[in-house]
Design an enzyme around this catalytic site. Structure first.
Site, PDB file in Angstrom:
ATOM      1  N   HIS A  13      14.618 -18.382  12.659  1.00  0.00           N
ATOM      2  CA  HIS A  13      14.694 -19.128  11.381  1.00  0.00           C
ATOM      3  C   HIS A  13      15.822 -20.152  11.524  1.00  0.00           C
ATOM      4  O   HIS A  13      16.992 -19.811  11.512  1.00  0.00           O
ATOM      5  CB  HIS A  13      14.996 -18.174  10.216  1.00  0.00           C
ATOM      6  CG  HIS A  13      15.076 -18.863   8.881  1.00  0.00           C
ATOM      7  ND1 HIS A  13      14.380 -18.431   7.777  1.00  0.00           N
ATOM      8  CD2 HIS A  13      15.763 -19.955   8.453  1.00  0.00           C
ATOM      9  CE1 HIS A  13      14.640 -19.206   6.741  1.00  0.00           C
ATOM     10  NE2 HIS A  13      15.478 -20.150   7.129  1.00  0.00           N
ATOM     11  N   HIS A  15      17.114 -24.407  10.652  1.00  0.00           N
ATOM     12  CA  HIS A  15      16.962 -25.734  10.053  1.00  0.00           C
ATOM     13  C   HIS A  15      17.552 -26.765  11.008  1.00  0.00           C
ATOM     14  O   HIS A  15      18.753 -26.734  11.271  1.00  0.00           O
ATOM     15  CB  HIS A  15      17.695 -25.814   8.705  1.00  0.00           C
ATOM     16  CG  HIS A  15      17.162 -24.843   7.701  1.00  0.00           C
ATOM     17  ND1 HIS A  15      16.161 -25.165   6.817  1.00  0.00           N
ATOM     18  CD2 HIS A  15      17.469 -23.550   7.460  1.00  0.00           C
ATOM     19  CE1 HIS A  15      15.883 -24.114   6.048  1.00  0.00           C
ATOM     20  NE2 HIS A  15      16.657 -23.111   6.428  1.00  0.00           N
ATOM     21  N   ARG A  17      16.729 -30.181  10.490  1.00  0.00           N
ATOM     22  CA  ARG A  17      16.754 -31.468   9.749  1.00  0.00           C
ATOM     23  C   ARG A  17      16.055 -32.569  10.553  1.00  0.00           C
ATOM     24  O   ARG A  17      15.217 -32.291  11.393  1.00  0.00           O
ATOM     25  CB  ARG A  17      18.200 -31.885   9.389  1.00  0.00           C
ATOM     26  CG  ARG A  17      19.074 -30.793   8.782  1.00  0.00           C
ATOM     27  CD  ARG A  17      18.500 -30.169   7.526  1.00  0.00           C
ATOM     28  NE  ARG A  17      19.511 -29.354   6.846  1.00  0.00           N
ATOM     29  CZ  ARG A  17      19.226 -28.366   6.012  1.00  0.00           C
ATOM     30  NH1 ARG A  17      17.970 -28.050   5.741  1.00  0.00           N
ATOM     31  NH2 ARG A  17      20.178 -27.680   5.437  1.00  0.00           N
ATOM     32  N   ASN A  41      11.381 -27.596   5.580  1.00  0.00           N
ATOM     33  CA  ASN A  41      11.842 -28.137   4.288  1.00  0.00           C
ATOM     34  C   ASN A  41      12.574 -29.462   4.446  1.00  0.00           C
ATOM     35  O   ASN A  41      13.705 -29.631   4.016  1.00  0.00           O
ATOM     36  CB  ASN A  41      12.692 -27.113   3.508  1.00  0.00           C
ATOM     37  CG  ASN A  41      13.978 -26.735   4.216  1.00  0.00           C
ATOM     38  OD1 ASN A  41      14.070 -26.771   5.436  1.00  0.00           O
ATOM     39  ND2 ASN A  41      15.003 -26.371   3.447  1.00  0.00           N
ATOM     40  N   LYS A  97       5.377 -21.247   5.861  1.00  0.00           N
ATOM     41  CA  LYS A  97       6.532 -20.840   5.077  1.00  0.00           C
ATOM     42  C   LYS A  97       6.245 -20.900   3.582  1.00  0.00           C
ATOM     43  O   LYS A  97       5.795 -21.928   3.071  1.00  0.00           O
ATOM     44  CB  LYS A  97       7.709 -21.778   5.415  1.00  0.00           C
ATOM     45  CG  LYS A  97       8.979 -21.501   4.627  1.00  0.00           C
ATOM     46  CD  LYS A  97       9.654 -20.217   5.073  1.00  0.00           C
ATOM     47  CE  LYS A  97      10.771 -19.827   4.124  1.00  0.00           C
ATOM     48  NZ  LYS A  97      12.097 -20.013   4.671  1.00  0.00           N
ATOM     49  N   HIS A 134      10.588 -17.073   1.719  1.00  0.00           N
ATOM     50  CA  HIS A 134      11.906 -17.160   1.098  1.00  0.00           C
ATOM     51  C   HIS A 134      11.828 -16.211  -0.090  1.00  0.00           C
ATOM     52  O   HIS A 134      11.222 -16.534  -1.109  1.00  0.00           O
ATOM     53  CB  HIS A 134      12.244 -18.575   0.647  1.00  0.00           C
ATOM     54  CG  HIS A 134      13.629 -18.650   0.062  1.00  0.00           C
ATOM     55  ND1 HIS A 134      14.692 -19.195   0.741  1.00  0.00           N
ATOM     56  CD2 HIS A 134      14.127 -18.176  -1.100  1.00  0.00           C
ATOM     57  CE1 HIS A 134      15.792 -19.060   0.008  1.00  0.00           C
ATOM     58  NE2 HIS A 134      15.467 -18.451  -1.124  1.00  0.00           N
ATOM     59  N   HIS A 172      15.736 -14.029   6.164  1.00  0.00           N
ATOM     60  CA  HIS A 172      17.142 -13.907   5.742  1.00  0.00           C
ATOM     61  C   HIS A 172      17.357 -12.863   4.643  1.00  0.00           C
ATOM     62  O   HIS A 172      17.780 -13.186   3.546  1.00  0.00           O
ATOM     63  CB  HIS A 172      17.730 -15.269   5.337  1.00  0.00           C
ATOM     64  CG  HIS A 172      16.868 -16.158   4.488  1.00  0.00           C
ATOM     65  ND1 HIS A 172      16.235 -15.721   3.357  1.00  0.00           N
ATOM     66  CD2 HIS A 172      16.537 -17.460   4.623  1.00  0.00           C
ATOM     67  CE1 HIS A 172      15.554 -16.716   2.832  1.00  0.00           C
ATOM     68  NE2 HIS A 172      15.711 -17.785   3.579  1.00  0.00           N
ATOM     69  N   LEU A 217      21.697 -19.589   0.392  1.00  0.00           N
ATOM     70  CA  LEU A 217      20.665 -18.852  -0.344  1.00  0.00           C
ATOM     71  C   LEU A 217      19.766 -18.114   0.636  1.00  0.00           C
ATOM     72  O   LEU A 217      19.414 -18.692   1.667  1.00  0.00           O
ATOM     73  CB  LEU A 217      19.841 -19.812  -1.213  1.00  0.00           C
ATOM     74  CG  LEU A 217      20.607 -20.337  -2.432  1.00  0.00           C
ATOM     75  CD1 LEU A 217      19.837 -21.454  -3.110  1.00  0.00           C
ATOM     76  CD2 LEU A 217      20.889 -19.216  -3.427  1.00  0.00           C
ATOM     77  N   ASP A 245      19.167 -18.888  10.225  1.00  0.00           N
ATOM     78  CA  ASP A 245      19.168 -19.724   9.021  1.00  0.00           C
ATOM     79  C   ASP A 245      20.324 -20.718   9.071  1.00  0.00           C
ATOM     80  O   ASP A 245      20.868 -21.096   8.031  1.00  0.00           O
ATOM     81  CB  ASP A 245      19.224 -18.869   7.750  1.00  0.00           C
ATOM     82  CG  ASP A 245      18.908 -19.674   6.491  1.00  0.00           C
ATOM     83  OD1 ASP A 245      18.321 -20.763   6.617  1.00  0.00           O
ATOM     84  OD2 ASP A 245      19.258 -19.204   5.390  1.00  0.00           O
ATOM     85  N   HIS A 249      24.600 -29.073   6.321  1.00  0.00           N
ATOM     86  CA  HIS A 249      24.701 -30.116   5.298  1.00  0.00           C
ATOM     87  C   HIS A 249      25.975 -30.883   5.618  1.00  0.00           C
ATOM     88  O   HIS A 249      26.962 -30.276   6.047  1.00  0.00           O
ATOM     89  CB  HIS A 249      24.842 -29.507   3.901  1.00  0.00           C
ATOM     90  CG  HIS A 249      23.630 -28.773   3.417  1.00  0.00           C
ATOM     91  ND1 HIS A 249      22.568 -29.391   2.815  1.00  0.00           N
ATOM     92  CD2 HIS A 249      23.314 -27.456   3.459  1.00  0.00           C
ATOM     93  CE1 HIS A 249      21.646 -28.500   2.481  1.00  0.00           C
ATOM     94  NE2 HIS A 249      22.065 -27.313   2.868  1.00  0.00           N
ATOM     95  N   ALA A 261      23.456 -25.340  -0.706  1.00  0.00           N
ATOM     96  CA  ALA A 261      23.411 -24.007  -0.092  1.00  0.00           C
ATOM     97  C   ALA A 261      23.102 -24.133   1.387  1.00  0.00           C
ATOM     98  O   ALA A 261      22.204 -24.882   1.770  1.00  0.00           O
ATOM     99  CB  ALA A 261      22.332 -23.177  -0.776  1.00  0.00           C
TER     100      ALA A 261
HETATM  101  C1  NCD Z   1      18.579 -23.701   3.453  1.00  0.00           C
HETATM  102  C2  NCD Z   1      18.667 -25.221   3.620  1.00  0.00           C
HETATM  103  O1  NCD Z   1      19.755 -25.764   3.442  1.00  0.00           O
HETATM  104  O2  NCD Z   1      17.663 -25.846   3.939  1.00  0.00           O
HETATM  105  N1  NCD Z   1      19.729 -23.249   2.734  1.00  0.00           N
HETATM  106  C3  NCD Z   1      20.231 -22.006   2.710  1.00  0.00           C
HETATM  107  O3  NCD Z   1      21.152 -21.740   1.951  1.00  0.00           O
HETATM  108  N2  NCD Z   1      19.773 -21.056   3.509  1.00  0.00           N
HETATM  109  C4  NCD Z   1      17.302 -23.346   2.785  1.00  0.00           C
HETATM  110  C5  NCD Z   1      16.981 -21.878   2.846  1.00  0.00           C
HETATM  111  O4  NCD Z   1      16.645 -21.336   3.907  1.00  0.00           O
HETATM  112  O5  NCD Z   1      17.049 -21.232   1.792  1.00  0.00           O
HETATM  113 ZN    ZN Z   2      16.573 -21.209   5.767  1.00  0.00          ZN
END
Ligand code: NCD
Ligand code: ZN
Length: 343
Positions: A13, A15, A17, A41, A97, A134, A172, A217, A245, A249, A261
């Site tokens: 899992h 991200h 971007r 996402n 997802k 999620h 998660h 989150l 996860d 950011h 988050a």
């Molecule tokens: C994730 C994100 O920033 O894309 N944020 C997070 O707090 N984990 C989205 C997600 O997996 O919930």
């Molecule tokens: Zn995530």
């Protein structure tokens, strides 16, 4: 034991971007992991096979080498079951997802009414395509700390009963409720556990001043839940595996009146996990959690390459933040020294 050589781990899992952020942070994962399940996402979300294919190409253009991004589609109420099946059969996607609409970062196009995606879920069950959830309800009347437990009862369990054969990964997980639910389920249910949820509880976020870099989150819960996650991670039970996860950011979006988050753990995740497993007296279980249980759930081979972790006398150093074209990104601080270096 001061040296551990394992099959190369995977991140189930992640991200990554897009654009300047992707360019800035992808190497932090590709350096250590062989494969990763890539979250869809983006803005706009990855909803078609063509978008997933194009995103995979953008990732591979940045990572080069041997890193394999395993793509996912973002489930919406208008997702076409035939599109999902075709993308899976063409080898473009590995999973789909489910974001309840509004649950987390960039989830506005998620699902409000599960009856609208019934046809997709049935095709997925038939074709063996995993659904990654999620697992939080979004009802305003449910307290944020109770949203995972409510999701299991109100959404996940009914959905699994009405869709026999559907393979599901609870992503998660953050509660003892989720651990218990997975433990009583058959092997068609798995769960990922993040690095940071093995380290922090909600006090770390809130005591002594608000710590935006610990906010993610699902939000970290109280200590009893962290302990339940740790027990699951070191249990050797193959239904639990690593999904970091890691969710970058720019610092300006985290350190804000309405902070985003997401914890960014890609840089030091393996050092943290080795430390956490060693401190729990369970170093021998690390290999299952990071290298073997995930491939087993997904029906993929264990990686043939290896990765070595070396115990060190002085704490491992790592950058406090990664600079990217999208701005600096703070690396997760576990709050204790790490004595395991990735060689
Ligand atoms: C994730 C994100 O920033 O894309 N944020 C997070 O707090 N984990 C989205 C997600 O997996 O919930
Ligand atoms: Zn995530």
């Amino acid at each position: 034991m001061d040296r551990l050589t394992l099959p190369r781990p995977d991140d189930w899992h992640l991200h990554l971007r897009d654009g300047a952020m992707l360019e800035g942070i992808a190497g932090e994962s590709a350096r250590h992991f062989s494969r990763a399940i890539i979250m869809p996402n983006l803005v706009p979300p990855v909803v078609t096979g063509a978008q997933a294919r194009a995103y995979r190409e953008r990732i591979m253009a940045v990572t080069g080498g041997d890193f394999i991004p395993l793509m996912t589609l973002y489930l919406t109420e208008t997702t076409d079951p035939a599109e999902v099946r075709a993308a899976y059969e063409d080898g473009i996607i590995t999973a789909v997802k489910l974001y309840p609409a509004g649950a987390t970062t960039n989830s506005a196009s998620g699902v409000r009414d599960l009856s609208k995606v019934r046809g997709v879920l049935e095709v997925m069950a038939e074709a063996g395509i995993p659904l990654l959830t999620h697992g939080e309800v979004t009802d305003p009347d449910v307290d944020i700390f109770d949203r995972e437990a409510a999701f299991i009862e109100r959404v996940l369990d009914p959905m699994r009963r009405t869709t026999p054969g559907l393979r599901v990964v609870m992503e998660h997980i953050t509660t003892s409720d989720a651990v218990a639910y997975v433990e009583t389920a058959p092997t068609d249910l798995g769960a990922t556990i993040t690095t940071h949820h093995l380290v922090i509880n909600r006090n770390n976020i809130l005591v002594g001043g608000i710590k935006p870099h610990y906010y993610c989150l699902p939000v970290a819960k109280r200590e009893t839940h962290r302990k339940a996650l740790l027990r699951a991670a070191i249990s050797g039970d193959p239904r639990f595996f690593l999904g970091t996860d890691s969710a970058p950011h720019p610092d300006s979006d985290k350190e804000s009146a309405c902070g985003c988050a997401g914890c960014f753990t890609a840089t030091n995740t393996l050092s943290i996990l080795a430390q956490v497993f060693e401190d729990a007296g369970a170093l021998d279980r690390l290999e299952g959690f990071i290298s073997r249980h995930g491939p087993a759930f997904y029906g993929l081979p264990v990686n043939t390459g290896t990765l070595t972790l070396q115990k060190t006398d002085t704490p491992v150093t790592y950058p406090a933040r990664i600079s990217t074209g999208a701005g600096p990104v703070t690396v997760f601080d576990p709050g204790f020294p790490l004595y395991w270096r990735v060689m």
